[in-house]
Design a protein around this motif. Sequence first.
Motif, mmCIF file in Angstrom:
data_model
loop_
_atom_site.group_PDB
_atom_site.id
_atom_site.type_symbol
_atom_site.label_atom_id
_atom_site.label_comp_id
_atom_site.label_asym_id
_atom_site.label_seq_id
_atom_site.Cartn_x
_atom_site.Cartn_y
_atom_site.Cartn_z
ATOM 1 N N ILE A 85 0.824 -1.211 0.000
ATOM 2 C CA ILE A 85 0.000 0.000 0.000
ATOM 3 C C ILE A 85 0.855 1.257 0.000
ATOM 4 N N LEU A 86 1.962 1.259 0.737
ATOM 5 C CA LEU A 86 2.743 2.490 0.941
ATOM 6 C C LEU A 86 3.990 2.591 0.065
ATOM 7 N N CYS A 87 4.263 1.579 -0.746
ATOM 8 C CA CYS A 87 5.511 1.624 -1.509
ATOM 9 C C CYS A 87 5.542 2.795 -2.487
ATOM 10 N N GLY A 88 4.401 3.179 -3.046
ATOM 11 C CA GLY A 88 4.369 4.284 -3.993
ATOM 12 C C GLY A 88 4.678 5.633 -3.368
ATOM 13 N N TRP A 89 4.547 5.748 -2.044
ATOM 14 C CA TRP A 89 4.829 7.014 -1.372
ATOM 15 C C TRP A 89 6.318 7.215 -1.098
ATOM 16 N N PHE A 90 7.098 6.149 -1.103
ATOM 17 C CA PHE A 90 8.494 6.246 -0.722
ATOM 18 C C PHE A 90 9.447 6.022 -1.890
ATOM 19 N N THR A 91 9.007 5.334 -2.908
ATOM 20 C CA THR A 91 9.891 5.071 -4.044
ATOM 21 C C THR A 91 9.065 4.895 -5.306
ATOM 22 N N ASP A 92 9.672 5.268 -6.414
ATOM 23 C CA ASP A 92 9.056 5.072 -7.724
ATOM 24 C C ASP A 92 9.625 3.848 -8.437
ATOM 25 N N ASN A 93 10.471 3.115 -7.751
ATOM 26 C CA ASN A 93 11.094 1.933 -8.350
ATOM 27 C C ASN A 93 10.110 0.765 -8.267
ATOM 28 N N TYR A 94 9.518 0.424 -9.391
ATOM 29 C CA TYR A 94 8.522 -0.645 -9.409
ATOM 30 C C TYR A 94 9.147 -1.999 -9.118
ATOM 31 N N VAL A 95 10.345 -2.223 -9.623
ATOM 32 C CA VAL A 95 11.009 -3.516 -9.420
ATOM 33 C C VAL A 95 11.317 -3.731 -7.943
ATOM 34 N N LEU A 96 11.841 -2.706 -7.282
ATOM 35 C CA LEU A 96 12.166 -2.834 -5.860
ATOM 36 C C LEU A 96 10.920 -3.109 -5.034
ATOM 37 N N SER A 97 9.839 -2.403 -5.329
ATOM 38 C CA SER A 97 8.598 -2.617 -4.587
ATOM 39 C C SER A 97 8.057 -4.017 -4.809
ATOM 40 N N THR A 98 8.084 -4.475 -6.052
ATOM 41 C CA THR A 98 7.567 -5.806 -6.366
ATOM 42 C C THR A 98 8.379 -6.898 -5.687
ATOM 43 N N VAL A 99 9.698 -6.777 -5.758
ATOM 44 C CA VAL A 99 10.556 -7.795 -5.146
ATOM 45 C C VAL A 99 10.350 -7.829 -3.637
ATOM 46 N N THR A 100 10.236 -6.669 -3.007
ATOM 47 C CA THR A 100 10.054 -6.624 -1.553
ATOM 48 C C THR A 100 8.748 -7.292 -1.147
ATOM 49 N N VAL A 101 7.659 -6.978 -1.858
ATOM 50 C CA VAL A 101 6.364 -7.574 -1.511
ATOM 51 C C VAL A 101 6.373 -9.076 -1.762
#
Length: 244
Positions: A85-101
Amino acid sequence: MSVSTPLLDTIEPDEPSVPTGNMNSNSKPRPAVVLTPTSHNTEAGMATTQGDAESGLAGIFRQSAHPMALFFLFFFRISAITVYILCGWFTDNYVLSTVTVVVLLAMDFWNCRNVAGRTLVGLRFWNQVDDDGESYWVFESRDPTRPANPIDSKMFWIALYVFPVLWAALFIVSLLKLGFAFIPIVALALVFNITNVIGFTYADRDAKQRWANSVGSGWGLGLGGIGGQILTGAVQRSVGRVFG
């Protein structure tokens, strides 16, 4: 003033101060002031009953038989959905957000199936392939004479059924907002969560049916073959209606 006059003789003494007010010995003493705390803060900030003392998050962990397993069960699940939910507020890196989730979802899936389920409710399941290439589900359960801690069991089933509903709601939101880039992440989360729901539900049902079989078989030894069969069938049907 002459020079020979001592200095102290020239200083006139102050007039004696006369206390004012009523000095009559018959006057009544003023009553003492007693400070009493109000009950507003006491009722709001302190527990008044044993039930209030054991309620809340701290009370749940105090009553849990395995607080660490309970903590990590909710930690991985809450972390995965919070990062999504909050990844878009802290980073625009889609790959980093996807890998973390995805990493958090994988850790939650493994922890729930192999650690939390076995520790908190005494259930475990896995898929096994035999020599003929056919796959089948294998379920494990603890001895029914050793029941699980009621707090652990309750919190485990709440976590198992609530979080798939939350991910389903996020899947609907992604469709309405046309966020197709995040739909695969939510779909993976639903697959992991629903797999655990189905596996542990069938494991729990299998454990109760096997317990019913053992009870019917034990009673059948004393009632004879026909009586044992009738009793076993009745117990199986009753368990099937409740948990089937």
